[in-house]
Design an enzyme around this catalytic site. Structure first.
Site, PDB file in Angstrom:
ATOM      1  N   GLU A  53      -5.338 -17.091 -20.919  1.00  0.00           N
ATOM      2  CA  GLU A  53      -4.166 -17.000 -20.039  1.00  0.00           C
ATOM      3  C   GLU A  53      -3.467 -18.342 -19.883  1.00  0.00           C
ATOM      4  O   GLU A  53      -2.523 -18.473 -19.091  1.00  0.00           O
ATOM      5  CB  GLU A  53      -4.568 -16.433 -18.676  1.00  0.00           C
ATOM      6  CG  GLU A  53      -5.714 -17.168 -18.014  1.00  0.00           C
ATOM      7  CD  GLU A  53      -6.234 -16.430 -16.784  1.00  0.00           C
ATOM      8  OE1 GLU A  53      -5.463 -15.667 -16.175  1.00  0.00           O
ATOM      9  OE2 GLU A  53      -7.407 -16.634 -16.430  1.00  0.00           O
TER      10      GLU A  53
ATOM     11  N   ASP B 234      -0.326 -14.560 -16.341  1.00  0.00           N
ATOM     12  CA  ASP B 234      -0.319 -16.022 -16.259  1.00  0.00           C
ATOM     13  C   ASP B 234       0.146 -16.654 -17.564  1.00  0.00           C
ATOM     14  O   ASP B 234       0.857 -17.661 -17.553  1.00  0.00           O
ATOM     15  CB  ASP B 234      -1.708 -16.555 -15.887  1.00  0.00           C
ATOM     16  CG  ASP B 234      -1.915 -16.616 -14.381  1.00  0.00           C
ATOM     17  OD1 ASP B 234      -0.918 -16.735 -13.656  1.00  0.00           O
ATOM     18  OD2 ASP B 234      -3.066 -16.540 -13.935  1.00  0.00           O
TER      19      ASP B 234
ATOM     20  N   ARG C  74     -14.444  -9.786 -14.230  1.00  0.00           N
ATOM     21  CA  ARG C  74     -13.979 -11.175 -14.239  1.00  0.00           C
ATOM     22  C   ARG C  74     -14.588 -11.922 -13.059  1.00  0.00           C
ATOM     23  O   ARG C  74     -14.551 -11.435 -11.928  1.00  0.00           O
ATOM     24  CB  ARG C  74     -12.444 -11.217 -14.127  1.00  0.00           C
ATOM     25  CG  ARG C  74     -11.882 -12.634 -14.088  1.00  0.00           C
ATOM     26  CD  ARG C  74     -10.365 -12.622 -14.035  1.00  0.00           C
ATOM     27  NE  ARG C  74      -9.857 -12.179 -12.741  1.00  0.00           N
ATOM     28  CZ  ARG C  74      -8.570 -11.936 -12.497  1.00  0.00           C
ATOM     29  NH1 ARG C  74      -7.674 -12.083 -13.456  1.00  0.00           N
ATOM     30  NH2 ARG C  74      -8.175 -11.556 -11.301  1.00  0.00           N
TER      31      ARG C  74
ATOM     32  N   CYS D 201      -5.310  -7.573 -20.873  1.00  0.00           N
ATOM     33  CA  CYS D 201      -5.530  -7.003 -19.548  1.00  0.00           C
ATOM     34  C   CYS D 201      -4.378  -7.292 -18.590  1.00  0.00           C
ATOM     35  O   CYS D 201      -4.453  -6.943 -17.414  1.00  0.00           O
ATOM     36  CB  CYS D 201      -6.847  -7.498 -18.949  1.00  0.00           C
ATOM     37  SG  CYS D 201      -6.887  -9.268 -18.605  1.00  0.00           S
TER      38      CYS D 201
ATOM     39  N   HIS E 268       0.828  -1.208   0.000  1.00  0.00           N
ATOM     40  CA  HIS E 268       0.000   0.000   0.000  1.00  0.00           C
ATOM     41  C   HIS E 268       0.862   1.257   0.000  1.00  0.00           C
ATOM     42  O   HIS E 268       0.462   2.294  -0.530  1.00  0.00           O
ATOM     43  CB  HIS E 268      -0.921   0.003   1.227  1.00  0.00           C
ATOM     44  CG  HIS E 268      -2.128  -0.862   1.047  1.00  0.00           C
ATOM     45  ND1 HIS E 268      -2.900  -0.820  -0.093  1.00  0.00           N
ATOM     46  CD2 HIS E 268      -2.703  -1.787   1.847  1.00  0.00           C
ATOM     47  CE1 HIS E 268      -3.902  -1.673   0.030  1.00  0.00           C
ATOM     48  NE2 HIS E 268      -3.792  -2.270   1.195  1.00  0.00           N
TER      49      HIS E 268
END
Length: 538
Positions: free
Chosen positions: A428, A452, A330, A499, A187
């Site tokens: 993927e 992936d 997704r 993506c 973060h």
């Protein structure tokens, strides 16, 4: 001059003096207490006080860095409500140990659990666990909150920075970050990017007092940290910094412009998001839509499955926020490194190749149907597209279609208004790419998940630092699979996008346009940069 290297989490150039930030060393001892019940009450009271502090931090973050990054502190509050975490600490207290030791034990155990995960994003959550544990410990010890103070703009150098420390920074006084620890998906890194401050993590530097006040350069382009640079090198960095600032100003002028080359060739540029709040950043970046909403984050950080109503409200909120722009959601990709206790998933030797994503959905249809019902109900409120991850066969897609039709029929009978979402799949796996000609006849679009697809094609764990030298993201085999997929999509009359992280790789932008990629979905922070790369092409 001393030169150090690190991992860049935000590109740019910062030049200034070092402000060495070193946290107060909190000593934790495993003392026994005479009254465990009273100590447990003290622990629970500290947790509640920590949650109140996080609420105030959320309000500060809303002002300083915006709603999407303020959500960090909601995550922290959820972690403080996690029953496993609380039970672990409470269990130590019930054994007779003091609350400070108990919290330290629980924090260490859960931080190590997250740090050992394969996914870099999930590894970044280890810092969150340490942050909330330190917060509770400081309350138990009645120590004031740590602050970072400086009279002039500085480059902050630290072992690590927690999200709460980062939010408290006076943004007018900070030029950049350098930390010894951290990750690209922590973060702290996310906040650094939101503030547009050059930042490096994993810089192997000795944090001695002598470092404080020295002139230094943070180069997020080269991933280097220079201490006391020679005059000639410093002059070169000043020129580079001025160019970077000019480039940023030029990118801002691209808002409202089309993603079109000089010869008129166009491509959609969408944003990837992980939660509802991220849609705000996508809008601020002038993204053409959402190309990937990772819905699995609705399932993380909780003790039970999200209900149909909870999911519906989240999907609807994103669709309404995007005001008619396309939103590709997704279906959940749980499994592999995204472990959720209430799913009851068994340990696997090769989780990335195991029981995950669509494989869980088709095996445990009740979970899948709940999500599909929420998605189709939300489809009445915007331009929705639904895609399914980890596909390897036509049979899977046909089974998905059957379940989708069943869900739609049920919802219509129940009187719900529905939209007409496009149905797509992620490419993927090499298997999906190689049979993409057949798969294209079953769906409305492809979205190529290059993260992936890269590791499955090259048989290389992208998170294994020892293999960085052979993880070639421009490998010919990978590019051939992408080109084959796009070609097969177009021959079947459907669109194909990307993506994965490769979509933001401007070294490939021209090639993507050449092979006919219809859409690139990237991090919101990369939208304007990719648009600039497109518009610069002949």
């Amino acid at each position: 001059m001393e030169r150090y290297t690190g991992k860049s989490v935000m590109k740019g150039i910062a030049i200034g003096r070092v402000y060495l930030y070193q946290k107060v060393d909190i000593q934790v001892t495993d003392q026994k207490v005479p009254d465990p019940a009273a100590e447990k009450e003290r622990f629970l009271a500290a947790v509640e006080q920590a949650k109140e502090q996080l609420t105030r931090l959320y309000d500060e973050a809303m002002v300083n860095v915006g709603e999407d990054h303020a959500a960090i502190f909601d995550v922290h509050k959820m972690l403080l409500e996690d029953e496993d975490y609380l039970d672990t600490a409470a269990g130590e207290i019930e054994e007779g140990y003091n609350a400070v030791y108990a919290v330290d034990c629980a924090g260490t155990q859960f931080a190590e659990l997250f740090a050992a995960m394969d996914d870099e994003y999930m590894r970044g959550r280890a810092a969150d666990i340490r942050d909330i544990s330190r917060r509770v410990i400081r309350i138990l010890l009645d120590l004031p909150e740590e602050e970072i103070r400086s009279e002039e703009p500085v480059i902050l150098v630290a072992d690590d920075l927690t999200p709460s420390e980062t939010v408290k920074l006076d943004k007018t006084k900070i030029l950049g970050f350098v930390t010894v620890k951290g990750s690209a998906n922590s973060h702290t890194a996310i906040l650094a990017r939101s503030m547009n401050l050059p930042a490096l993590v994993t810089v192997n530097i000795d944090l001695s007092d002598e470092l404080h006040g020295k002139t230094c350069v943070v180069d997020g382009f080269e991933g280097e940290f220079l201490v006391e640079p020679e005059e000639e090198i410093l002059s070169e960095k000043v020129v580079r910094k001025n160019q970077w600032v000019a480039d940023l100003e030029a990118l801002e002028k691209l808002k409202g412009q089309d993603n079109v080359t000089k010869s008129g060739k166009r491509i959609d540029i969408f944003a990837n998001i992980g939660n509802v709040e991220d849609a705000e950043a996508a809008c601020a970046a002038d993204a053409g839509g959402i190309g990937l909403f990772r819905s699995e984050f609705l399932y993380l950080g909780r003790e039970t499955f999200p209900s149909e109503e909870e999911q519906y409200k989240s999907y609807r909120a994103v669709l309404e926020k995007m005001e008619g722009k396309k939103v590709v959601i997704r279906t959940m990709d749980i499994g592999a490194d995204k472990k959720v206790d209430y799913f009851g998933l068994e340990p696997e030797e090769n989780p990335a190749l195991g029981y995950r994503a669509i494989r869980i959905c088709l095996d445990r249809e009740e979970i899948f149907i709940t999500q599909l019902r929420a998605l189709y109900r939300a489809s009445a409120h915007g331009k929705l597209a639904i895609m399914f991850p980890m596909i390897i066969s036509v049979d899977e897609v046909q089974r998905i279609r059957q379940i989708v039709e069943m869900v739609k029929e049920e919802l219509i009978k129940e009187g719900y208004p529905l939209g007409d979402p496009e149905i797509g799949i992620m490419i993927e796996t090499p298997a999906a790419a190689l049979i993409s000609d057949r798969l294209a006849k079953e769906v409305d679009f492809f979205s190529i998940g290059t993260n992936d697809l890269t590791q499955y094609t090259l048989a290389v764990d992208r998170q294994n630092q020892k293999l960085e030298g052979i993880c070639d993201i421009h490998h010919e085999a990978l590019l051939r699979l992408i080109e084959m997929t796009v070609k097969n999509a177009h021959e079947a009359g459907i669109w194909a996008g990307i993506c994965g992280e490769l979509g933001a790789d401007t070294e490939l932008t021209e090639w993507f346009l050449k092979i006919g990629v219809d859409e690139l979905s990237v991090a919101a922070s990369a939208v304007l940069r990719v648009r600039g790369a497109v518009r610069a092409l002949p």
